[in-house]
Write a protein that holds these residues in place. Structure first.
Motif, PDB file in Angstrom:
ATOM      1  N   THR A   3       0.657  -1.067   0.005  1.00 35.35           N
ATOM      2  CA  THR A   3      -0.007   0.191  -0.257  1.00 35.35           C
ATOM      3  C   THR A   3       0.886   1.211  -0.013  1.00 35.35           C
ATOM      4  OG1 THR A   3      -1.529  -1.206   1.064  1.00 35.35           O
ATOM      5  CG2 THR A   3      -1.734   1.279   1.412  1.00 35.35           C
ATOM      6  N   LEU A   4       0.310   2.243  -0.753  1.00 31.03           N
ATOM      7  CA  LEU A   4       1.049   3.509  -0.849  1.00 31.03           C
ATOM      8  C   LEU A   4       1.164   4.223   0.647  1.00 31.03           C
ATOM      9  CD1 LEU A   4       2.722   5.688  -2.554  1.00 31.03           C
ATOM     10  CD2 LEU A   4       0.476   6.649  -3.193  1.00 31.03           C
ATOM     11  N   GLU A  34       5.276   7.920  -0.866  1.00 27.40           N
ATOM     12  CA  GLU A  34       5.501   9.313  -1.716  1.00 27.40           C
ATOM     13  C   GLU A  34       5.692  10.426  -0.625  1.00 27.40           C
ATOM     14  OE1 GLU A  34       1.835  11.098  -3.492  1.00 27.40           O
ATOM     15  OE2 GLU A  34       0.634  11.011  -1.545  1.00 27.40           O
ATOM     16  N   ILE A  35       6.270  11.453  -0.911  1.00 26.36           N
ATOM     17  CA  ILE A  35       6.676  12.668  -0.004  1.00 26.36           C
ATOM     18  C   ILE A  35       5.978  13.675  -0.520  1.00 26.36           C
ATOM     19  CG2 ILE A  35       8.720  13.934   0.757  1.00 26.36           C
ATOM     20  CD1 ILE A  35      10.723  11.682   0.178  1.00 26.36           C
ATOM     21  N   TYR A  53      13.759  15.865  -3.807  1.00 23.77           N
ATOM     22  CA  TYR A  53      13.404  14.636  -3.461  1.00 23.77           C
ATOM     23  C   TYR A  53      11.664  14.407  -3.738  1.00 23.77           C
ATOM     24  CZ  TYR A  53      17.406  14.814  -0.565  1.00 23.77           C
ATOM     25  OH  TYR A  53      19.100  14.725  -0.349  1.00 23.77           O
ATOM     26  N   THR A  54      11.122  15.218  -3.976  1.00 22.26           N
ATOM     27  CA  THR A  54       9.696  15.244  -4.622  1.00 22.26           C
ATOM     28  C   THR A  54       9.106  16.330  -5.380  1.00 22.26           C
ATOM     29  OG1 THR A  54       7.313  14.457  -3.701  1.00 22.26           O
ATOM     30  CG2 THR A  54       8.827  16.168  -2.499  1.00 22.26           C
ATOM     31  N   ALA A  78      -2.087  14.479  -0.635  1.00 21.84           N
ATOM     32  CA  ALA A  78      -1.568  12.944  -0.483  1.00 21.84           C
ATOM     33  C   ALA A  78      -2.286  11.920  -1.136  1.00 21.84           C
ATOM     34  CB  ALA A  78      -1.239  12.615   1.163  1.00 21.84           C
ATOM     35  N   SER A  79      -1.889  11.178  -1.596  1.00 28.82           N
ATOM     36  CA  SER A  79      -2.374   9.990  -2.409  1.00 28.82           C
ATOM     37  C   SER A  79      -2.408   8.746  -1.620  1.00 28.82           C
ATOM     38  CB  SER A  79      -1.864   9.788  -3.733  1.00 28.82           C
ATOM     39  OG  SER A  79      -1.704  11.178  -4.637  1.00 28.82           O
ATOM     40  N   GLY A  80      -1.743   8.465  -0.606  1.00 25.52           N
ATOM     41  CA  GLY A  80      -1.461   7.198  -0.135  1.00 25.52           C
ATOM     42  C   GLY A  80      -2.750   6.917   0.728  1.00 25.52           C
ATOM     43  N   GLU A  81      -2.782   5.481   1.033  1.00 27.42           N
ATOM     44  CA  GLU A  81      -3.758   4.956   1.862  1.00 27.42           C
ATOM     45  C   GLU A  81      -3.522   5.542   3.244  1.00 27.42           C
ATOM     46  OE1 GLU A  81      -5.984   0.730   3.130  1.00 27.42           O
ATOM     47  OE2 GLU A  81      -4.903   1.123   1.189  1.00 27.42           O
TER      48      GLU A  81
END
Length: 101
Positions: A3-4, A34-35, A53-54, A78-81
């Motif tokens: 998972t992200l 992801e940062i 870095y991002t 943010a896109s992460g779970e």
């Protein structure tokens, strides 16, 4: 399936500390990270350091210290779970994200 994880960082005038922080994130053993950095109108090169870095670097343009609002903006972007919120002076050990997931 992994998972992200979105690691969010509010920053203001902390270019030297931010560089170390971001390098430690890149050294994580967990691969899907992801940062997201939100810069609070830094007068130093914090924004430029973050861009190394991002691509997810955003400016929070209201004057004053608004770290909570910066974090909220980072969460929106943010896109992460999963979200891991850290400060720019933190240096994560290599297995922190993997252990959290």
């Amino acid at each position: 399936m992994q998972t992200l994880v979105s690691i969010i960082i509010p920053v203001r005038d902390r270019q030297d500390l931010l560089e170390k922080c971001l390098q430690k994130i890149k050294e994580q053993t967990y691969p899907l990270i992801e940062i997201v950095v939100v810069d609070g109108n830094s007068q130093d090169n914090s924004f430029e350091v973050a861009k190394k870095y991002t691509d997810k670097v955003f400016i929070f343009s209201q004057p004053g210290d608004h770290r909570c609002a910066q974090r909220n903006l980072a969460v929106e972007k943010a896109s992460g779970e999963y979200i891991l919120s850290i400060d720019s002076d933190m240096e994560l050990s290599p297995e922190v994200v993997g252990s959290c997931v």
